[in-house]
Design an enzyme around this catalytic site. Structure first.
Site, PDB file in Angstrom:
ATOM      1  N   ARG A 151      -2.381 -55.858 -32.975  1.00  0.00           N
ATOM      2  CA  ARG A 151      -2.547 -57.497 -33.480  1.00  0.00           C
ATOM      3  C   ARG A 151      -3.780 -58.424 -33.990  1.00  0.00           C
ATOM      4  NH1 ARG A 151       2.420 -59.104 -32.130  1.00  0.00           N
ATOM      5  NH2 ARG A 151       2.484 -61.066 -33.843  1.00  0.00           N
TER       6      ARG A 151
ATOM      7  N   TYR B  76     -20.074 -57.052 -26.908  1.00  0.00           N
ATOM      8  CA  TYR B  76     -19.807 -58.208 -28.446  1.00  0.00           C
ATOM      9  C   TYR B  76     -21.185 -57.291 -29.230  1.00  0.00           C
ATOM     10  CZ  TYR B  76     -18.408 -63.230 -27.391  1.00  0.00           C
ATOM     11  OH  TYR B  76     -17.355 -64.212 -27.368  1.00  0.00           O
TER      12      TYR B  76
ATOM     13  N   THR C 256      -1.918 -58.136 -42.412  1.00  0.00           N
ATOM     14  CA  THR C 256      -1.980 -57.866 -40.779  1.00  0.00           C
ATOM     15  C   THR C 256      -1.824 -56.691 -40.518  1.00  0.00           C
ATOM     16  OG1 THR C 256       1.147 -58.175 -40.680  1.00  0.00           O
ATOM     17  CG2 THR C 256      -0.502 -59.732 -39.988  1.00  0.00           C
TER      18      THR C 256
ATOM     19  N   LYS D  90       2.768 -55.472 -37.678  1.00  0.00           N
ATOM     20  CA  LYS D  90       4.281 -55.637 -38.167  1.00  0.00           C
ATOM     21  C   LYS D  90       4.665 -54.016 -38.762  1.00  0.00           C
ATOM     22  CE  LYS D  90       3.555 -60.162 -39.570  1.00  0.00           C
ATOM     23  NZ  LYS D  90       3.753 -61.380 -40.426  1.00  0.00           N
TER      24      LYS D  90
ATOM     25  N   GLU E 286     -21.022 -59.652 -32.784  1.00  0.00           N
ATOM     26  CA  GLU E 286     -21.395 -60.941 -33.685  1.00  0.00           C
ATOM     27  C   GLU E 286     -22.314 -60.636 -34.943  1.00  0.00           C
ATOM     28  OE1 GLU E 286     -22.698 -64.840 -32.341  1.00  0.00           O
ATOM     29  OE2 GLU E 286     -20.489 -65.296 -30.656  1.00  0.00           O
TER      30      GLU E 286
ATOM     31  N   ASP F  77      -0.373 -61.897 -50.058  1.00  0.00           N
ATOM     32  CA  ASP F  77       0.327 -61.063 -48.492  1.00  0.00           C
ATOM     33  C   ASP F  77       0.522 -60.612 -48.201  1.00  0.00           C
ATOM     34  OD1 ASP F  77      -0.105 -62.111 -46.086  1.00  0.00           O
ATOM     35  OD2 ASP F  77       0.664 -64.333 -45.756  1.00  0.00           O
TER      36      ASP F  77
HETATM   37  C1  LIG Z   1       3.049 -62.439 -40.194  1.00  0.00           C
HETATM   38  C2  LIG Z   1       2.136 -63.038 -41.549  1.00  0.00           C
HETATM   39  C3  LIG Z   1       2.045 -63.979 -41.362  1.00  0.00           C
HETATM   40  C4  LIG Z   1       0.236 -63.997 -40.014  1.00  0.00           C
HETATM   41  O1  LIG Z   1       0.285 -63.559 -39.247  1.00  0.00           O
HETATM   42  P1  LIG Z   1       0.040 -63.662 -37.664  1.00  0.00           P
HETATM   43  O2  LIG Z   1      -0.552 -62.412 -37.232  1.00  0.00           O
HETATM   44  O3  LIG Z   1       1.399 -64.243 -37.005  1.00  0.00           O
HETATM   45  O4  LIG Z   1      -1.010 -64.738 -37.407  1.00  0.00           O
HETATM   46  C5  LIG Z   1       0.803 -63.943 -42.560  1.00  0.00           C
HETATM   47  N1  LIG Z   1       1.153 -63.826 -44.513  1.00  0.00           N
HETATM   48  C6  LIG Z   1       2.754 -63.787 -44.072  1.00  0.00           C
HETATM   49  C7  LIG Z   1       2.947 -63.196 -45.632  1.00  0.00           C
HETATM   50  C8  LIG Z   1       3.765 -63.252 -42.929  1.00  0.00           C
HETATM   51  O5  LIG Z   1       4.964 -62.558 -43.160  1.00  0.00           O
END
Ligand SMILES: *Cc1c(COP(=O)(O)O)cnc(C)c1O
Length: 434
Positions: A237, A56, A228, A231, A58, A202
């Site tokens: 993740r 933990y 993220t 991906k 925080e 994003d």
């Molecule tokens: C995949 C994705 C996210 C969020 O991803 P999660 O980890 O699945 O919550 C945010 N923005 C875009 C553009 C994405 O493609």
């Protein structure tokens, strides 16, 4: 997958062990073409499976609410230092549990409920968290939609500007889940400046392309950039947030606040939205950032686009139309508007044959979101396995064969599946066979 790696699980929980083995087998015998997926390395998997899962922590490095965090502090600082160097940002937060929690922190940090934001609807390639109705972002905030042109499939920046001028949103989101072209952050920045909006990029889908220098870099132009770590970055993740230190709208939107932009973001992540950070994921993120600084990773980022373009060209040569006519990124949409079958029919047929993708709306789609007229294909995972342009010719041929035999798929699926499994045997799959 080496047996000793999972020897404890195999002995003590064979059910979970078998499911992991089955998933690994699927991932090394099929073509993983879901545009948001790739392969995490053994390094990342080991870092994520560490004792940091026990701890933990925080708070933030140097200011925790629990004792015993000297190594947690060092780990989080290491991840941040590597991430800042990698992206050249002023501030980074590595605690978001995933991409959606990262985005929700940005909303909580900078907006009030009911504020207007501009985002692309999911049906047009945007993400749930950019103001889609069923998401918190569409329930708590008012989405002013903007979308790619239905004919060209491209964003028209003059139109984006006109919408922004008419609606005066407080925040503009730029970044998609299904858009094949480069994004013009400089043009977005001018618009955001003109209307007094925060600009948030994003880059969940395209971070490796930015690192490789084959896609424009949003960091100089945006107040905030979210991403993220999984991906195409091939980390755990998890999510992370980059920002400028200063809040350029402090006087306009947060005159009472004593916090700068970076502090507003950090406070929104913890304690507003989250409790203890996932240190095991932060360990994996640090490792992924280290690898992402290598020339090998940059070559991977550039190769992803070359593969996507080669695959597009092959498919078009086989008479398969591509939405918008091509790609400048890792993904594109096969356009089945003129076919009798739907995107869903095609994605199911492809999966039966060992090509794993997803159905997706295309620009100008008249079918429902549950059927669609498109299939989204991405090349990040195939590229991590070492595939090159010449291999895309083979992949295109299989995709075309599936489409041609879609009404009798069960009779051809076993053959295609076996051919693909054999083909995959020529490659190395990070985290599975290498
Ligand atoms: C995949 C994705 C996210 C969020 O991803 P999660 O980890 O699945 O919550 C945010 N923005 C875009 C553009 C994405 O493609």
């Amino acid at each position: 997958m080496s047996v000793e790696r999972y020897s404890h699980l195999k002995a003590n929980d064979p059910e979970v062990y078998e499911l992991i083995q089955s998933q690994a087998k699927m991932e090394r015998t099929t073509l993983k073409m879901i545009a948001s997926e790739s392969y995490a390395s053994f390094d990342v998997l080991e870092a994520c499976g560490s004792v940091f899962t026990n701890k933990y922590a925080e708070g933030y490095p140097g200011a925790r609410y629990y004792e015993g965090n000297e190594f947690a502090d060092a780990l989080e600082n290491l991840a941040i230092a590597r991430g800042k160097e990698l992206f050249g940002c002023e501030h980074m937060n590595v605690q978001p549990y995933s991409g959606s929690p990262a985005n929700s922190a940005v909303y909580r940090a900078l907006l009030n409920n009911g504020d207007k934001i501009m985002g692309v609807p999911v049906s047009d390639g945007g993400h749930l968290t950019h103001g889609w109705k069923v998401s918190f972002s569409g329930k708590d905030y008012v989405q002013i939609p903007y979308r790619p042109n239905q004919e060209t499939g491209r964003l028209d920046m003059a139109e984006v500007r006109q919408i922004a001028l008419n609606e005066r949103p407080k925040m503009i989101w730029v970044g998609m889940s299904a858009y094949p072209f480069k994004l013009d952050y400089a043009a977005f920045a001018e618009i955001a400046e003109e209307v007094g909006a925060y600009l948030v990029a994003d880059i969940a889908h395209i971070n490796a392309l930015i690192i490789a220098g084959v896609h424009p870099d949003p960091v100089p132009y945006c107040d905030v950039v979210t991403s993220t770590a999984h991906k195409m970055l091939r980390g755990p993740r998890a999510g992370f947030i980059m920002s400028k230190l200063e809040d350029r709208y402090h006087e306009k939107y947060h005159p009472e606040s004593k916090w700068n932009l970076a502090q507003l973001i950090d406070r929104a992540v913890f304690p507003t939205l989250q409790g203890g950070p996932h240190l095991h994921a932060i360990a994996g993120m640090a490792t992924a950032f280290k690898y992402a600084q290598t020339a090998e990773f940059k070559a991977y980022g550039a190769q992803i686009v070359k593969n996507a373009q080669a695959l597009c060209a092959e498919l078009e040569a086989l008479g398969r139309p591509i939405a918008g006519g091509g790609t400048e990124t890792h993904l594109f949409l096969l356009d089945f508007r003129k076919e009798d079958f739907t995107g869903k029919d095609a994605s199911q047929a492809l999966a039966k044959c060992g090509i794993i993708a997803n159905f997706n709306m295309v620009p100008g789609d008249t079918r429902s979101p549950f059927k669609t007229s498109g299939v989204r294909l991405g090349t990040a995972a195939l590229t991590s396995a070492g595939m090159k342009e010449a291999d895309m010719k083979q992949v295109a041929a299989w995709i075309d064969r599936v489409c041609r035999n879609i009404n009798d798929i069960d009779s051809v699926a076993p053959t295609i599946r076996a051919e693909i499994a054999e083909f995959c045997g020529k490659f190395t799959f990070p985290g599975i066979t290498e």
